[in-house]
Scaffold this motif. Structure first.
Motif, short mmCIF file in Angstrom:
data_model
loop_
_atom_site.label_atom_id
_atom_site.label_comp_id
_atom_site.label_asym_id
_atom_site.label_seq_id
_atom_site.Cartn_x
_atom_site.Cartn_y
_atom_site.Cartn_z
N TYR A 82 0.89 -1.05 0.26
CA TYR A 82 -0.20 0.02 -0.19
C TYR A 82 0.72 1.50 0.21
O TYR A 82 1.92 1.65 0.29
N ILE A 83 0.23 1.99 -0.87
CA ILE A 83 0.56 3.82 -0.58
C ILE A 83 -0.27 4.22 -0.09
O ILE A 83 -1.43 4.58 -0.13
N ASP A 84 0.34 5.04 1.08
CA ASP A 84 -0.38 6.50 2.02
C ASP A 84 -1.28 7.38 1.06
O ASP A 84 -0.12 8.37 0.96
N LEU A 85 -2.61 7.86 0.60
CA LEU A 85 -2.53 8.08 0.02
C LEU A 85 -2.64 9.67 0.64
O LEU A 85 -2.35 11.17 -0.42
N ALA A 86 -2.36 10.01 1.90
CA ALA A 86 -2.50 11.54 2.87
C ALA A 86 -1.11 11.74 2.15
O ALA A 86 -0.95 13.04 1.68
N ALA A 87 -0.04 10.80 2.78
CA ALA A 87 1.42 11.52 2.59
C ALA A 87 1.91 11.86 0.97
O ALA A 87 2.37 12.04 0.43
N ALA A 88 1.12 10.97 -0.31
CA ALA A 88 1.72 10.90 -1.05
C ALA A 88 0.76 12.47 -1.46
O ALA A 88 1.33 12.67 -2.35
N MET A 128 6.45 9.83 -1.67
CA MET A 128 5.96 9.22 -1.25
C MET A 128 5.11 7.86 -2.01
O MET A 128 5.01 7.54 -1.61
N LEU A 129 5.28 8.23 -2.86
CA LEU A 129 3.89 7.38 -3.84
C LEU A 129 5.73 6.33 -4.36
O LEU A 129 5.36 5.09 -5.10
N THR A 130 6.47 5.98 -4.26
CA THR A 130 7.88 5.45 -4.29
C THR A 130 7.66 4.34 -2.50
O THR A 130 8.32 3.81 -2.71
N VAL A 131 7.71 4.80 -1.52
CA VAL A 131 7.50 4.07 -0.55
C VAL A 131 5.69 3.33 -0.68
O VAL A 131 4.53 3.62 -0.32
N LEU A 132 6.20 1.72 0.04
CA LEU A 132 5.18 1.09 0.17
C LEU A 132 5.10 -0.08 1.30
O LEU A 132 6.54 0.00 1.76
N SER A 133 4.32 -0.28 2.20
CA SER A 133 4.13 -0.85 3.25
C SER A 133 3.28 -1.25 3.33
O SER A 133 2.36 -1.99 2.27
N GLY A 134 3.35 -2.77 4.49
CA GLY A 134 1.86 -3.90 4.68
C GLY A 134 1.62 -4.74 3.62
O GLY A 134 0.74 -5.06 2.99
N HIS A 135 3.00 -5.35 2.97
CA HIS A 135 3.11 -6.33 2.58
C HIS A 135 2.61 -7.78 2.88
O HIS A 135 2.51 -7.82 3.99
N ARG A 136 1.27 -8.31 2.08
CA ARG A 136 1.62 -8.96 2.52
C ARG A 136 1.60 -10.31 1.22
O ARG A 136 0.84 -9.77 -0.56
N GLU A 137 1.18 -11.72 0.75
CA GLU A 137 1.12 -12.32 -0.69
C GLU A 137 -0.38 -12.99 -0.54
O GLU A 137 -1.02 -13.25 0.20
N ILE A 138 -0.71 -12.50 -1.52
CA ILE A 138 -2.24 -12.60 -2.77
C ILE A 138 -3.10 -13.71 -2.90
O ILE A 138 -3.61 -14.30 -2.86
N MET A 139 -1.59 -14.45 -4.31
CA MET A 139 -1.76 -15.25 -5.18
C MET A 139 -0.60 -15.52 -5.92
O MET A 139 0.59 -15.32 -5.50
N LYS A 140 -0.72 -17.57 -4.96
CA LYS A 140 0.24 -18.31 -5.60
C LYS A 140 -0.12 -18.82 -6.38
O LYS A 140 -1.22 -19.18 -7.45
#
Length: 357
Positions: free
Chosen positions: A210-216, A222-234
């Motif tokens: 995810y990219i925090d919209l308010a920060a962007a 901040m559009l280059t900063v990603l967090s909250g990572h999780r695998e969703i499709m194998k």
């Protein structure tokens, strides 16, 4: 769902290398795409010069009887002229994906920069689809709880959803799909084979961050900063056993987010085959997969899809609404660009593509 309600109809080749242009001598492929405010369908092809040096150009699609029939070339928009896009023996800006973000009143482009550390995904932004401003390579915030450090590996097939969704903290965020490449660590001679805790590293999967919209909004960097990572499709099926990756940015449909993706599996001659499938992701939580095609929806069948720079490849990268339907543009054997129309399968009861609940 008892079956996946979409299928592709091929429309033919729309762009082939210009033999008189040295920038295209090794291929035109894997375009990003957008629809202008005037309704023109614009592609951003990866064009490859001798020595496998890629640039990104702009081309407007021309139509004959409602069918994409060619392109009008409109020049280069990105060249590998930044220090992190080139090295002493290689260079490139590759495989763009383009998303219109109304919440930012901008188009965002993700692309692969082939520089000193190998392929790294970067972001550029535009207000008019003509001038693009680079924001730099993506940075993945370390997740201590999950022990995931994505900055140690290559990461490709990065696409941004066009509408904000709730982030992990409930705040509005831009959802980003990506594909970490375990076993291909940056400077692998020293780092070796990195995989996150609890992951076996087998089969390359689609992840969500995810990219925090308010920060962007406050700072576009901040559009280059990603967090909250999780695998969703194998990878699940034999045709996608080796790896899967997002194709075009997902499209909002009645059922959720429609994601076209590619899967890679073994070919009969010992090589690999790239095919296209699709999935439906939940509208509020795109990390939840509602349905997924068990069989590929598009496979290399035509000569242009089977013979080229890399054999047996269909690689979708743009999915765009048009008055004649939802148009998909895809790389053909890493040499040309093809078009197909994505339609609902016969017998499916439901609203047309693009309609909202």
């Amino acid at each position: 769902m008892s079956f996946f309600p979409y299928r592709f109809e091929r429309l033919g080749v729309v762009m082939s290398p210009d033999p008189d242009d040295p920038d295209e001598v090794e291929g035109t492929l894997n375009p990003g795409g957008a629809v202008t405010p005037d309704g023109d369908v614009v592609l951003f092809p990866r064009i490859v010069a001798e020595g496998n040096v890629s640039r990104i150009s702009r081309a407007t699609v021309t139509f004959a009887d409602g069918v994409p029939s060619g392109v009008r070339r409109e020049g280069l928009i990105l060249k590998p002229d930044r220090s992190w896009e080139r090295a002493s023996d290689h260079a490139g800006v590759e495989d763009p994906r383009v998303t219109r973000i109304d919440a930012l009143d901008r188009w965002l482009m993700t692309y692969v920069a082939y520089g000193p550390l190998g392929p790294r995904t970067a972001v550029a932004v535009s207000a008019d689809l003509i001038a693009w401003r680079r924001l730099g390579p993506l940075v993945y915030v370390y997740d201590d709880e999950a022990d995931v450090e994505l900055n140690l590996v290559y990461n490709k097939d990065v696409v941004i959803l066009p509408e904000p969704v709730p982030g992990p903290d409930g705040r509005p965020a831009l959802a980003v799909l990506h594909r970490p490449m375990w076993g291909e660590a940056l400077d692998g001679d020293r780092l070796g084979r990195y995989t996150p805790a609890g992951h076996d590293g087998e089969g390359l999967s689609i992840w969500l961050s995810y990219i925090d919209l308010a920060a962007a909004r406050a700072d576009p960097r901040m559009l280059t900063v990603l967090s909250g990572h999780r695998e969703i499709m194998k990878p699940e099926q034999p045709w996608e056993r080796t790896k899967i990756g997002a194709g075009p940015p997902p499209i909002r449909v009645q059922d959720g987010w429609l994601l076209v993706y590619h899967g890679v599996g073994p070919a009969g001659d010992g090589g690999q085959t790239y095919q296209a499938g699709a999935a439906l992701l939940d509208a509020e939580d795109p990390g939840f997969v509602i349905a997924r095609s068990k069989e590929p929806l598009l496979s290399p069948e035509s000569e242009h899809e089977r013979v080229g720079t890399v054999a047996d490849v269909v690689f979708p990268t743009a999915l765009l609404p048009h008055e004649t339907g939802l148009l998909c543009f895809y790389g053909m054997a890493d040499a040309r660009i093809g078009a197909a129309r994505l339609v609902r399968s016969a017998g499916h009861v439901g609203p047309a593509l693009g309609e909202r609940p």
